[in-house]
Scaffold this motif. Sequence first.
Motif, short mmCIF file in Angstrom:
data_model
loop_
_atom_site.label_atom_id
_atom_site.label_comp_id
_atom_site.label_asym_id
_atom_site.label_seq_id
_atom_site.Cartn_x
_atom_site.Cartn_y
_atom_site.Cartn_z
N LEU A 64 0.80 -1.14 0.04
CA LEU A 64 0.00 -0.03 0.01
C LEU A 64 0.93 1.23 -0.08
N GLU A 65 0.20 2.32 -0.67
CA GLU A 65 0.95 3.59 -0.66
C GLU A 65 0.90 4.14 1.01
N SER A 67 -0.44 6.57 3.69
CA SER A 67 -1.87 7.32 3.91
C SER A 67 -1.97 7.77 5.38
N GLY A 69 -5.25 8.75 8.03
CA GLY A 69 -6.78 8.68 8.49
C GLY A 69 -7.18 9.53 9.66
N THR A 83 -10.22 5.77 10.45
CA THR A 83 -10.35 5.42 8.97
C THR A 83 -8.86 5.08 8.56
N TRP A 84 -9.02 4.35 7.40
CA TRP A 84 -7.74 3.84 6.71
C TRP A 84 -8.27 3.77 5.47
N GLY A 85 -7.92 4.80 4.58
CA GLY A 85 -8.34 4.87 3.18
C GLY A 85 -9.97 4.81 3.24
N GLY A 86 -10.67 4.09 2.39
CA GLY A 86 -12.23 3.96 2.36
C GLY A 86 -12.71 3.04 3.56
N ASP A 87 -12.16 2.42 4.16
CA ASP A 87 -12.22 1.38 5.23
C ASP A 87 -12.17 2.17 6.84
N GLU A 110 -14.84 -0.66 2.46
CA GLU A 110 -15.34 0.53 1.44
C GLU A 110 -15.86 -0.35 0.18
#
Length: 175
Positions: A64-65, A67, A69, A83-87, A110
Amino acid sequence: MDRGSYFEYNGRPAVRFQRTYPHPAERLWAAVTDPAELAHWFPSTVRMDSHEGGKIEFSGDPNLEASTGTLLAYDPPRRLAYTWGGDELHFEIEPVDDRSCTLTLINVLEAENTAARNAAGWTVCLAELGKHVSGATAEGPHGESAEPWRPLYEEYVAAGMPAGAPIPGVSGDGS
């Protein structure tokens, strides 16, 4: 395999895991919040502002890149969510008694088709967490001694968990 379950969480797809550990809630709280402890079982390096609304940063995962949250809940030693990305990840720690507790991990997804992929990943991570809190060597989910991800993924797919999301590092659709 101590299987995770697929369900809906506030109208969104999610996977849930529950594990009981022979440790007090404070021990598990440290394992899910302290970056030095997370390094033994979590798939990314984590830095977090330890308060609701704070920032959490993820880096170092080979799949993963990096990010950022937001902490949705921070209630020591019982509840952490972010949050972690859309999750979203939700950690609930409930004491069983003075010397043991139950950890519930909910990954709000997500996309539904990520359920089997993520469930297999969390199964590997939670096995590493179990090793770490028991005092055994835990190299993390990307380490040589971690449980292999692919057979777990295939078991979740065979059990009917939604699948088909891309798998990092693998060509094709992941189904």
